[in-house]
Design an enzyme around this catalytic site. Structure first.
Site, mmCIF file in Angstrom:
data_model
loop_
_atom_site.group_PDB
_atom_site.id
_atom_site.type_symbol
_atom_site.label_atom_id
_atom_site.label_comp_id
_atom_site.label_asym_id
_atom_site.label_seq_id
_atom_site.Cartn_x
_atom_site.Cartn_y
_atom_site.Cartn_z
ATOM 1 N N ASP A 59 -34.521 -36.986 14.582
ATOM 2 C CA ASP A 59 -34.221 -36.875 16.012
ATOM 3 C C ASP A 59 -35.244 -37.748 16.748
ATOM 4 O O ASP A 59 -35.043 -38.942 16.916
ATOM 5 C CB ASP A 59 -34.300 -35.387 16.374
ATOM 6 C CG ASP A 59 -33.838 -35.081 17.789
ATOM 7 O OD1 ASP A 59 -33.622 -36.022 18.550
ATOM 8 O OD2 ASP A 59 -33.703 -33.898 18.131
ATOM 9 N N LYS B 69 -30.202 -39.631 14.845
ATOM 10 C CA LYS B 69 -29.631 -39.557 16.196
ATOM 11 C C LYS B 69 -29.910 -40.868 16.923
ATOM 12 O O LYS B 69 -31.053 -41.336 16.955
ATOM 13 C CB LYS B 69 -30.222 -38.386 16.965
ATOM 14 C CG LYS B 69 -29.684 -37.060 16.469
ATOM 15 C CD LYS B 69 -29.979 -35.955 17.451
ATOM 16 C CE LYS B 69 -29.669 -34.616 16.827
ATOM 17 N NZ LYS B 69 -30.072 -33.498 17.680
ATOM 18 N N ARG C 81 -25.546 -23.323 7.617
ATOM 19 C CA ARG C 81 -26.038 -24.309 6.644
ATOM 20 C C ARG C 81 -24.972 -24.629 5.598
ATOM 21 O O ARG C 81 -24.962 -25.717 5.028
ATOM 22 C CB ARG C 81 -27.282 -23.781 5.916
ATOM 23 C CG ARG C 81 -28.524 -23.660 6.771
ATOM 24 C CD ARG C 81 -29.741 -23.430 5.867
ATOM 25 N NE ARG C 81 -30.880 -22.904 6.589
ATOM 26 C CZ ARG C 81 -31.756 -23.630 7.288
ATOM 27 N NH1 ARG C 81 -31.606 -24.923 7.382
ATOM 28 N NH2 ARG C 81 -32.776 -23.059 7.891
HETATM 29 P P1 5GP Z 1 -37.704 -34.759 14.978
HETATM 30 O O1 5GP Z 1 -37.455 -34.687 16.480
HETATM 31 O O2 5GP Z 1 -39.144 -34.515 14.654
HETATM 32 O O3 5GP Z 1 -37.180 -36.062 14.394
HETATM 33 O O4 5GP Z 1 -36.810 -33.580 14.337
HETATM 34 C C1 5GP Z 1 -37.404 -32.428 13.818
HETATM 35 C C2 5GP Z 1 -36.474 -31.496 13.116
HETATM 36 O O5 5GP Z 1 -35.689 -30.849 14.106
HETATM 37 C C3 5GP Z 1 -35.465 -32.023 12.103
HETATM 38 O O6 5GP Z 1 -35.988 -32.222 10.808
HETATM 39 C C4 5GP Z 1 -34.463 -30.872 12.091
HETATM 40 O O7 5GP Z 1 -34.900 -29.842 11.249
HETATM 41 C C5 5GP Z 1 -34.493 -30.395 13.530
HETATM 42 N N1 5GP Z 1 -33.346 -30.961 14.235
HETATM 43 C C6 5GP Z 1 -33.308 -32.081 14.993
HETATM 44 N N2 5GP Z 1 -32.078 -32.268 15.500
HETATM 45 C C7 5GP Z 1 -31.317 -31.251 15.027
HETATM 46 C C8 5GP Z 1 -29.919 -30.918 15.180
HETATM 47 O O8 5GP Z 1 -29.108 -31.586 15.842
HETATM 48 N N3 5GP Z 1 -29.496 -29.789 14.520
HETATM 49 C C9 5GP Z 1 -30.326 -28.998 13.771
HETATM 50 N N4 5GP Z 1 -29.795 -27.910 13.199
HETATM 51 N N5 5GP Z 1 -31.641 -29.302 13.614
HETATM 52 C C10 5GP Z 1 -32.121 -30.420 14.224
#
Ligand code: 5GP
Length: 216
Positions: free
Chosen positions: A134, A162, A196
């Protein structure tokens, strides 16, 4: 950037994710017809087809140095299970779990290791297997943390990225799909530990997305 050598895949198609758009009207069918679930973003068949491509690229790239797959719990467990079976090499696997602190929709980049790896990474060809990127802050932490353990190489395979949300380049060696910046569930991704086991990726509609402070 990782501090150690990063083997590049020969198959360029595995490096950049396939764009996946919301498919209006493509709704989960029974037994998954839950009103909290929105349109399907990546159908089950497309997940499996793409994983076969990623597995073939990893097999070619790591032919003489079978990788140690590092799965990030819990979100990557289903992806890692399918990916490992699409790699025709004697891979090893290990798992770690992290908590990312932040608001309901954004991580802050402050990450804590909840479960560490069992194996020593020194001299190993390590491939981090992530469910979704994300902001990229969690991955950035993982990369720094694992690079400090002196692997022979360190690369990343992420199933979902994303679009447009990362402030720094992600440097992913293998990507599954580029998806719109919406909260999604399924194929390992949860809401409060549910969904999941959906065989596809879809939008989550109901209420606020959960706090990301829990292990993913
Ligand atoms: P980051 O913002 O550090 O890239 O994302 C951190 C974590 O947030 C990801 O590894 C994931 O576990 C969770 N995450 C981010 N976007 C989503 C989403 O759209 N759905 C779900 N279920 N988890 C998300």
């Amino acid at each position: 950037m990782s501090a150690v050598a990063d083997p590049r895949p020969d198959d360029e198609s595995a490096r950049v994710g396939i764009p996946a758009a919301r498919r209006p009207g493509m709704r989960p069918e029974a037994p998954w017809d839950d009103p909290a679930l929105g349109d399907i973003i990546v159908p089950a068949g497309e997940l499996q087809d793409r994983i076969a491509v990623l597995g073939a690229a990893i097999t070619a790239d790591y032919a003489r140095r079978p990788p140690l797959l590092v799965g990030v719990l819990k979100g990557a467990c289903i992806f890692l299970s399918d990916l490992a079976r699409a790699i025709a090499l004697p891979v090893e696997m290990d798992f770690m779990a992290v908590s990312s602190y932040g608001t309901a929709t954004r991580t802050s980049g402050v990450v804590r290791i909840v479960k560490d790896l069992d194996l020593d990474l020194s001299g190993r060809h390590v491939l981090i297997v992530e469910d979704i990127v994300d902001s990229g802050l969690t991955l950035s932490f993982l990369r720094r943390n694992l690079a400090a353990r002196h692997p022979a190489s360190l690369s990343v395979c992420a199933l979902l990225v994303k679009e447009g949300l990362q402030s720094t380049p992600l440097d992913l060696s293998y990507e599954g799909f580029r998806i719109p910046p919406e909260f999604v569930v399924g194929y390992g991704l949860d809401v409060a530990e549910r969904y999941r086991n959906l065989p596809f990726i879809c939008e989550y509609l109901e209420g606020e997305p959960p706090d990301v402070a829990a292990p993913s």
